[in-house]
Design a protein around this motif. Structure first.
Motif, PDB file in Angstrom:
ATOM      1  N   ASP A  73      41.881  34.936  38.829  1.00  0.00           N
ATOM      2  CA  ASP A  73      42.444  35.770  39.891  1.00  0.00           C
ATOM      3  C   ASP A  73      41.380  36.784  40.330  1.00  0.00           C
ATOM      4  N   ASP A  74      40.855  36.593  41.525  1.00  0.00           N
ATOM      5  CA  ASP A  74      39.777  37.457  42.026  1.00  0.00           C
ATOM      6  C   ASP A  74      40.205  38.915  42.205  1.00  0.00           C
ATOM      7  N   HIS A  77      41.534  43.095  38.347  1.00  0.00           N
ATOM      8  CA  HIS A  77      40.461  43.818  37.651  1.00  0.00           C
ATOM      9  C   HIS A  77      40.809  44.135  36.196  1.00  0.00           C
ATOM     10  N   ASN A  80      39.327  40.991  34.816  1.00  0.00           N
ATOM     11  CA  ASN A  80      37.903  40.938  35.173  1.00  0.00           C
ATOM     12  C   ASN A  80      37.204  42.245  34.753  1.00  0.00           C
ATOM     13  N   ASN A 103      30.392  38.753  37.785  1.00  0.00           N
ATOM     14  CA  ASN A 103      30.792  38.094  39.028  1.00  0.00           C
ATOM     15  C   ASN A 103      31.184  39.154  40.057  1.00  0.00           C
ATOM     16  N   GLN A 106      34.310  39.342  42.707  1.00  0.00           N
ATOM     17  CA  GLN A 106      35.689  39.657  42.340  1.00  0.00           C
ATOM     18  C   GLN A 106      35.940  41.166  42.308  1.00  0.00           C
ATOM     19  N   HIS A 107      37.187  41.546  42.382  1.00  0.00           N
ATOM     20  CA  HIS A 107      37.596  42.910  42.013  1.00  0.00           C
ATOM     21  C   HIS A 107      37.361  43.002  40.500  1.00  0.00           C
TER      22      HIS A 107
END
Length: 302
Positions: A73-74, A77, A80, A103, A106-107
């Motif tokens: 899921d971009d 956060h 990520n 990356n 992405q958020h």
């Protein structure tokens, strides 16, 4: 002479990861966020994280991050999230700029006990065409952890004299318990960094992976709670409004520290600079104010 391009090494196998933990231990407290995360990678790695370095064994920079397949899921956060420690923050920009290390499409959020990474992260945010916001808080190490890992931080003058008085509290009315994943919505509602669907999933994951502590009210639902995250940080503690100002968080954190100390976990926490109540609580529980900061950078690609 041509400059050697930055490269990335993925540390694999228990031997390398235990060595990394040992090296990071020597750099406390600046390495605290990454040290805590590496410790839990070596305790079964419930969040399936991986450790990347620029070289080995004489690394300059280490980044802990999730596996690519976890980061689907971009916009998430919470998943990520990267923990960074660098012996020389001025020299880590090229390494952190590698797409296989971070990356930047992405958020994401970057966490570190080194505010000296700020320039590098802001430079990279500009290069990667995004915007970044830094959150900086006070960082505390629990005295039980400081006694084992960072004795130089211990100073009797800084310790509250009443660190042992939270043994019995409200036992008749409130029952000591743990949380289960169905309680994530309640924790999420009161979490300063939460309040959305993705944060709730993150909290659920923390509840499944790590020990949790709660006090149940007469109806059998939690009225106060304390959790920890994948970096070993004590986080997301809260009390519902009707039960506030009764010392419940102080008591519960005391119980949490005793229990996690028995497991040998390193323990630390952060407190917002404006939150004087939690600063006082940290002092009363004999936590040590660490001479570096808790930092989180939230990056959004434009």
């Amino acid at each position: 002479m041509a400059k050697v391009p930055a490269k990335m090494l993925h540390l694999q196998g228990p031997q390398m990861l235990q060595m990394l933990e040992k090296y990071l231990r020597k750099s406390l407290p600046e390495s605290l966020k990454v040290y805590g995360t590496t410790f839990h990678i070596n305790q079964g790695n419930p969040f399936k994280l991986k450790a990347l370095v620029d070289k080995w064994p004489d690394f300059n920079t280490v980044v802990i991050r999730p596996q690519e397949q976890e980061m689907t899921d971009d916009l998430d956060h919470y998943t990520n999230t990267y923990q960074v420690y660098s012996k020389d923050p001025k020299k880590c920009q090229e390494f952190l700029g590698l797409p296989e290390v971070i990356n930047w499409k992405q958020h994401l959020q970057i966490q570190s006990s080194q505010s000296s990474l700020d320039d590098v992260i802001k430079n990279l945010a500009a290069i990667k065409l995004g915007k970044v916001k830094q959150t900086q808080c006070f960082l505390y190490m629990v005295s039980e952890t400081a006694k084992k890992l960072a004795t130089s931080l211990l100073d009797e003058k800084n310790l509250s004299p009443n660190g042992d008085k939270y043994k019995s509290i409200h036992q008749k009315v409130l029952k000591l318990s743990s949380l289960d994943p169905t309680h994530a919505a309640l924790v999420n509602k009161f979490w300063h960094f939460g309040g959305n669907e993705r944060s709730q999933r993150f909290i659920e994951r923390c509840i499944r992976a790590f020990p949790t502590f709660s006090l149940l009210g007469p109806e059998g639902t939690p009225v106060s709670w304390a959790l920890m995250d994948q970096t070993g940080e004590l986080r997301m503690a809260g009390t519902i409004p009707e039960y506030r100002a009764q010392g419940l968080i102080t008591y519960l954190t005391y119980v949490q520290i005793q229990a996690l100390d028995k497991l040998g976990f390193p323990m630390y926490s952060h407190v917002d600079r404006a939150n004087h109540i939690m600063q006082k609580l940290s002092f009363n529980l004999q936590s040590i104010s660490v001479p570096c900061d808790w930092n989180q950078w939230n990056f959004v690609p434009l």
